[in-house]
Motif scaffolding. Sequence first.
Motif, PDB file in Angstrom:
ATOM      1  N   ASP A 119     -41.808 -57.698  -9.528  1.00 15.91           N
ATOM      2  CA  ASP A 119     -42.515 -58.907  -9.907  1.00 15.91           C
ATOM      3  C   ASP A 119     -41.573 -59.817 -10.697  1.00 15.91           C
ATOM      4  OD1 ASP A 119     -44.873 -57.943  -8.797  1.00 15.91           O
ATOM      5  OD2 ASP A 119     -45.636 -57.154 -10.692  1.00 15.91           O
ATOM      6  N   HIS A 120     -41.684 -61.116 -10.463  1.00 15.15           N
ATOM      7  CA  HIS A 120     -40.914 -62.159 -11.165  1.00 15.15           C
ATOM      8  C   HIS A 120     -39.439 -62.197 -10.759  1.00 15.15           C
ATOM      9  CE1 HIS A 120     -44.507 -62.286 -13.634  1.00 15.15           C
ATOM     10  NE2 HIS A 120     -44.313 -61.028 -13.963  1.00 15.15           N
ATOM     11  N   ALA A 121     -39.051 -61.412  -9.766  1.00 15.23           N
ATOM     12  CA  ALA A 121     -37.634 -61.337  -9.387  1.00 15.23           C
ATOM     13  C   ALA A 121     -37.174 -62.613  -8.698  1.00 15.23           C
ATOM     14  CB  ALA A 121     -37.413 -60.155  -8.453  1.00 15.23           C
ATOM     15  N   TYR A 122     -35.877 -62.887  -8.848  1.00 16.05           N
ATOM     16  CA  TYR A 122     -35.212 -63.912  -8.038  1.00 16.05           C
ATOM     17  C   TYR A 122     -33.903 -63.318  -7.536  1.00 16.05           C
ATOM     18  CZ  TYR A 122     -32.814 -68.022  -6.376  1.00 16.05           C
ATOM     19  OH  TYR A 122     -32.153 -68.917  -5.571  1.00 16.05           O
ATOM     20  N   HIS A 123     -33.701 -63.363  -6.214  1.00 13.31           N
ATOM     21  CA  HIS A 123     -32.482 -62.809  -5.634  1.00 13.31           C
ATOM     22  C   HIS A 123     -31.777 -63.757  -4.673  1.00 13.31           C
ATOM     23  CE1 HIS A 123     -33.073 -58.916  -7.475  1.00 13.31           C
ATOM     24  NE2 HIS A 123     -34.308 -58.868  -7.004  1.00 13.31           N
ATOM     25  N   GLY A 124     -32.335 -64.946  -4.399  1.00 18.39           N
ATOM     26  CA  GLY A 124     -31.621 -65.891  -3.555  1.00 18.39           C
ATOM     27  C   GLY A 124     -32.523 -66.635  -2.600  1.00 18.39           C
ATOM     28  N   ARG A 125     -31.875 -67.445  -1.728  1.00 24.79           N
ATOM     29  CA  ARG A 125     -32.599 -68.353  -0.837  1.00 24.79           C
ATOM     30  C   ARG A 125     -32.386 -68.058   0.643  1.00 24.79           C
ATOM     31  NH1 ARG A 125     -33.770 -73.652  -3.478  1.00 24.79           N
ATOM     32  NH2 ARG A 125     -32.990 -73.641  -5.602  1.00 24.79           N
TER      33      ARG A 125
ATOM     34  N   GLY B 140     -33.765 -63.571 -14.386  1.00 22.16           N
ATOM     35  CA  GLY B 140     -33.300 -64.935 -14.570  1.00 22.16           C
ATOM     36  C   GLY B 140     -34.383 -65.957 -14.307  1.00 22.16           C
ATOM     37  N   GLU B 141     -34.495 -66.392 -13.067  1.00 20.38           N
ATOM     38  CA  GLU B 141     -35.482 -67.398 -12.706  1.00 20.38           C
ATOM     39  C   GLU B 141     -36.896 -66.949 -13.063  1.00 20.38           C
ATOM     40  OE1 GLU B 141     -37.340 -70.751 -11.336  1.00 20.38           O
ATOM     41  OE2 GLU B 141     -35.208 -70.452 -11.724  1.00 20.38           O
ATOM     42  N   GLY B 142     -37.126 -65.650 -13.100  1.00 20.18           N
ATOM     43  CA  GLY B 142     -38.449 -65.132 -13.433  1.00 20.18           C
ATOM     44  C   GLY B 142     -38.869 -65.368 -14.867  1.00 20.18           C
ATOM     45  N   GLY B 143     -37.938 -65.771 -15.734  1.00 15.06           N
ATOM     46  CA  GLY B 143     -38.327 -66.096 -17.100  1.00 15.06           C
ATOM     47  C   GLY B 143     -37.519 -65.425 -18.182  1.00 15.06           C
ATOM     48  N   PHE B 144     -36.289 -64.979 -17.857  1.00 14.78           N
ATOM     49  CA  PHE B 144     -35.440 -64.303 -18.846  1.00 14.78           C
ATOM     50  C   PHE B 144     -36.190 -63.120 -19.473  1.00 14.78           C
ATOM     51  CE2 PHE B 144     -31.766 -67.361 -19.967  1.00 14.78           C
ATOM     52  CZ  PHE B 144     -31.631 -67.690 -18.639  1.00 14.78           C
ATOM     53  N   ILE B 145     -36.852 -62.380 -18.633  1.00 15.29           N
ATOM     54  CA  ILE B 145     -37.653 -61.238 -19.085  1.00 15.29           C
ATOM     55  C   ILE B 145     -36.730 -60.053 -19.348  1.00 15.29           C
ATOM     56  CG2 ILE B 145     -39.506 -59.638 -18.489  1.00 15.29           C
ATOM     57  CD1 ILE B 145     -40.516 -61.901 -16.546  1.00 15.29           C
ATOM     58  N   VAL B 146     -36.797 -59.542 -20.570  1.00 16.70           N
ATOM     59  CA  VAL B 146     -36.025 -58.365 -20.963  1.00 16.70           C
ATOM     60  C   VAL B 146     -36.964 -57.164 -20.892  1.00 16.70           C
ATOM     61  CG1 VAL B 146     -34.624 -57.286 -22.760  1.00 16.70           C
ATOM     62  CG2 VAL B 146     -34.645 -59.785 -22.521  1.00 16.70           C
TER      63      VAL B 146
ATOM     64  N   PRO C 254     -50.071 -69.666 -20.257  1.00 12.09           N
ATOM     65  CA  PRO C 254     -48.824 -70.407 -20.026  1.00 12.09           C
ATOM     66  C   PRO C 254     -49.064 -71.912 -19.979  1.00 12.09           C
ATOM     67  CG  PRO C 254     -48.983 -68.532 -18.537  1.00 12.09           C
ATOM     68  CD  PRO C 254     -50.306 -68.629 -19.223  1.00 12.09           C
ATOM     69  N   ASP C 255     -48.198 -72.680 -20.627  1.00 11.62           N
ATOM     70  CA  ASP C 255     -48.347 -74.131 -20.689  1.00 11.62           C
ATOM     71  C   ASP C 255     -47.156 -74.788 -19.982  1.00 11.62           C
ATOM     72  OD1 ASP C 255     -48.831 -76.780 -21.280  1.00 11.62           O
ATOM     73  OD2 ASP C 255     -49.522 -76.370 -23.321  1.00 11.62           O
ATOM     74  N   ALA C 256     -47.271 -74.888 -18.666  1.00 15.02           N
ATOM     75  CA  ALA C 256     -46.200 -75.491 -17.877  1.00 15.02           C
ATOM     76  C   ALA C 256     -46.079 -76.984 -18.146  1.00 15.02           C
ATOM     77  CB  ALA C 256     -46.448 -75.235 -16.394  1.00 15.02           C
TER      78      ALA C 256
ATOM     79  N   THR D 221     -42.103 -67.549 -13.718  1.00 12.27           N
ATOM     80  CA  THR D 221     -43.099 -67.550 -12.652  1.00 12.27           C
ATOM     81  C   THR D 221     -44.184 -68.579 -12.906  1.00 12.27           C
ATOM     82  OG1 THR D 221     -42.686 -65.215 -12.194  1.00 12.27           O
ATOM     83  CG2 THR D 221     -44.786 -66.118 -11.435  1.00 12.27           C
ATOM     84  N   TYR D 222     -44.539 -68.777 -14.179  1.00 10.24           N
ATOM     85  CA  TYR D 222     -45.621 -69.687 -14.533  1.00 10.24           C
ATOM     86  C   TYR D 222     -45.101 -71.068 -14.948  1.00 10.24           C
ATOM     87  CZ  TYR D 222     -47.561 -65.012 -14.884  1.00 10.24           C
ATOM     88  OH  TYR D 222     -47.907 -63.704 -14.624  1.00 10.24           O
ATOM     89  N   GLY D 223     -43.789 -71.287 -14.844  1.00 12.99           N
ATOM     90  CA  GLY D 223     -43.216 -72.588 -15.152  1.00 12.99           C
ATOM     91  C   GLY D 223     -43.270 -72.954 -16.615  1.00 12.99           C
ATOM     92  N   ASN D 224     -43.313 -71.958 -17.510  1.00 10.41           N
ATOM     93  CA  ASN D 224     -43.515 -72.247 -18.929  1.00 10.41           C
ATOM     94  C   ASN D 224     -42.417 -71.677 -19.817  1.00 10.41           C
ATOM     95  OD1 ASN D 224     -44.394 -69.516 -18.476  1.00 10.41           O
ATOM     96  ND2 ASN D 224     -45.473 -69.587 -20.438  1.00 10.41           N
ATOM     97  N   VAL D 225     -41.229 -71.476 -19.244  1.00  7.25           N
ATOM     98  CA  VAL D 225     -40.114 -70.913 -20.004  1.00  7.25           C
ATOM     99  C   VAL D 225     -38.957 -71.912 -19.990  1.00  7.25           C
ATOM    100  CG1 VAL D 225     -38.456 -69.008 -20.176  1.00  7.25           C
ATOM    101  CG2 VAL D 225     -40.823 -68.559 -19.452  1.00  7.25           C
ATOM    102  N   ILE D 226     -38.349 -72.106 -21.151  1.00  8.98           N
ATOM    103  CA  ILE D 226     -37.125 -72.901 -21.267  1.00  8.98           C
ATOM    104  C   ILE D 226     -35.976 -71.944 -21.535  1.00  8.98           C
ATOM    105  CG2 ILE D 226     -35.898 -74.671 -22.576  1.00  8.98           C
ATOM    106  CD1 ILE D 226     -38.617 -75.910 -23.247  1.00  8.98           C
ATOM    107  N   ARG D 227     -34.936 -72.032 -20.722  1.00  4.91           N
ATOM    108  CA  ARG D 227     -33.806 -71.121 -20.867  1.00  4.91           C
ATOM    109  C   ARG D 227     -32.601 -71.845 -21.463  1.00  4.91           C
ATOM    110  NH1 ARG D 227     -32.346 -69.877 -14.464  1.00  4.91           N
ATOM    111  NH2 ARG D 227     -33.298 -71.752 -13.618  1.00  4.91           N
TER     112      ARG D 227
END
Length: 456
Positions: free
Chosen positions: A165-171, A242-248, A399-401, A423-429
Amino acid sequence: MTLVETPTTSTVPLGGPSLPQERRLVTSIPGPKSQALHARKAQAVSAGVGVTLPVYVVAAGGGVLVDADDNSLIDLGSGIAVTGVGNSAPRVVEAVAAQLGQFTHTCFTVAPYDSYIEVAEALNRLTPGDHEKRTALFNSGAEAVENAIKIARHFTRKQAVVAFDHAYHGRTNLTMGMTAKNQPYKNGFGPFAPEVYRAPMSYPLRDGGLDGVVAARRAILQIEKQIGAENIAAVIIEPIQGEGGFIVPAPGYLATLVEWCRANNVVFIADEIQTGFARTGHMFASEHEGIVPDLICTAKGIAGGLPLSAVTGRADIMDSPHAGGLGGTYGGNPLACAAALATIETYEADHLVERAAAIGRLMGDHLGALAAADPRIAEVRGRGAMMAIELVDAATNEPDAALTGRVIAAAHAAGVILLGCGTYGNVIRFLPPLSIPDELLIEGLQVIGDVLARES
C-alpha cells in the motif's frame, strides 16, 4: 506584488556554479519570461507532461535555482532527490567534460569500457552486506525495478510479485502495476502486468502505531493466504516510501519481512531509488533497520543529475539470467558512468552522509517546533535530508489536501520550491540538496512557517 529582500547571502559550500545563495524575487512567480516559455511548452510538449512550478531554469547550484527572470528560488526538492551533491557539482562537471572529449557512446554490450565496471565495483562495495555481489546498469529507476523483477523471476522460477500500500515504483506498465496511487500515475493506462499483488504497509500514524513486527505478520498472513509463498518470486518495498508520503515503517517491520523472504525462497528487493546515496543520513536507508536486501534498486542521486540506474545484489541471483538477458542501448552510458564515479567520490570525500544527518536534525527541530504549535501538522517524519509533514483537518484528523495545495502554492510564490506527495495528497516533502547552506535552509523553513500561519 511585494518583492523579497533577502537578509542572508553566502557562497556555495559544495558544488554548483558560483551563485549567490539567496532567495531573490525580481518578478512575480512565474515571471514574464517563464510565462512566455510556458506558453511555448503548451504548443510543443504533450499535455501529459505536467509541470509543478513553471519557472524555467537557467542556472542552479548549492541550494538555489535561478530562473529566466533572474529570480533565485530556494530549492527544497533537488529535482526529486536527484541532485544530492548539488547541481553542476565540480567533480561531476570535470569528469563528464573529460569523458565527453573521449567518446560519448559505444553501447556497453557491444564494445565495453572500464567506467561501467568501476561503477559496478563501487556499488558492490557501498550497498548493504559483505557478501559477493554483482551489478547491472540501466537508465531510470523504473527500468531498474523492471529488471530486478525479471532477475528475481528468472532466479526463483516463480512469477508473483508483492508490493505494498502507498508504494511508488515507476511509470512503465509493470511498475505502474506495482504503484498504488491511481492519479496521476495509473488512471486510464491499464491493463497492467499480471501477477502483481498488494499487501498492507506499516503506516504508524494511520494504523494506530501498530508494532512493526505485528504489522509485518499481518502483511505476511495476507500474502500467504491470498497468494502463497510457493508462487512468489519477490517482495519489493521502499525502506521509506517516497511518493506514498515519506512513510517510515515501524521498527521491526522490514526485518520481519526479510526473515520471511529468506525462509521461503522469495527475493527481497529494496527500492532505494529515492532513499539511496546519503539522502537519509546513511548511504542507504536499509542500513537504519540493519537489513541486507537480496537486490537493491538505485537511481536518482547516483550520478549528480545524469540518467543512470542500477540493480545490485547477491551474485547467485544477479548471475542467474542468461547472457544477453540484461542490458539496453544506453544502460551505463559512459557520460553517466563518469558522473556516477565523481558523484560517489563527492559523497565520500565531502562527508555527505554526515551532512544529511545534520540537515535532518536541523529540519527536525524547525518542523517539530511548527508541529508543536499547529495541530494541523499531524506528524513530522523521515530521516536525514528526507523529511515530511502530514497536514490534516485539526478537528477531524482527516487528510487536508486542500490546505497542502495552498501551502505549496504560497511557498512557490514566495520563492521556495516544495513538492507534495502522499496517497491522500496531504504531505509536503523536504528534499534539499546536501550542498545547501544552513542559513538558506532555515530561511526556507521559516517561509513555510509564515505560510502556514497565514493559512490558519
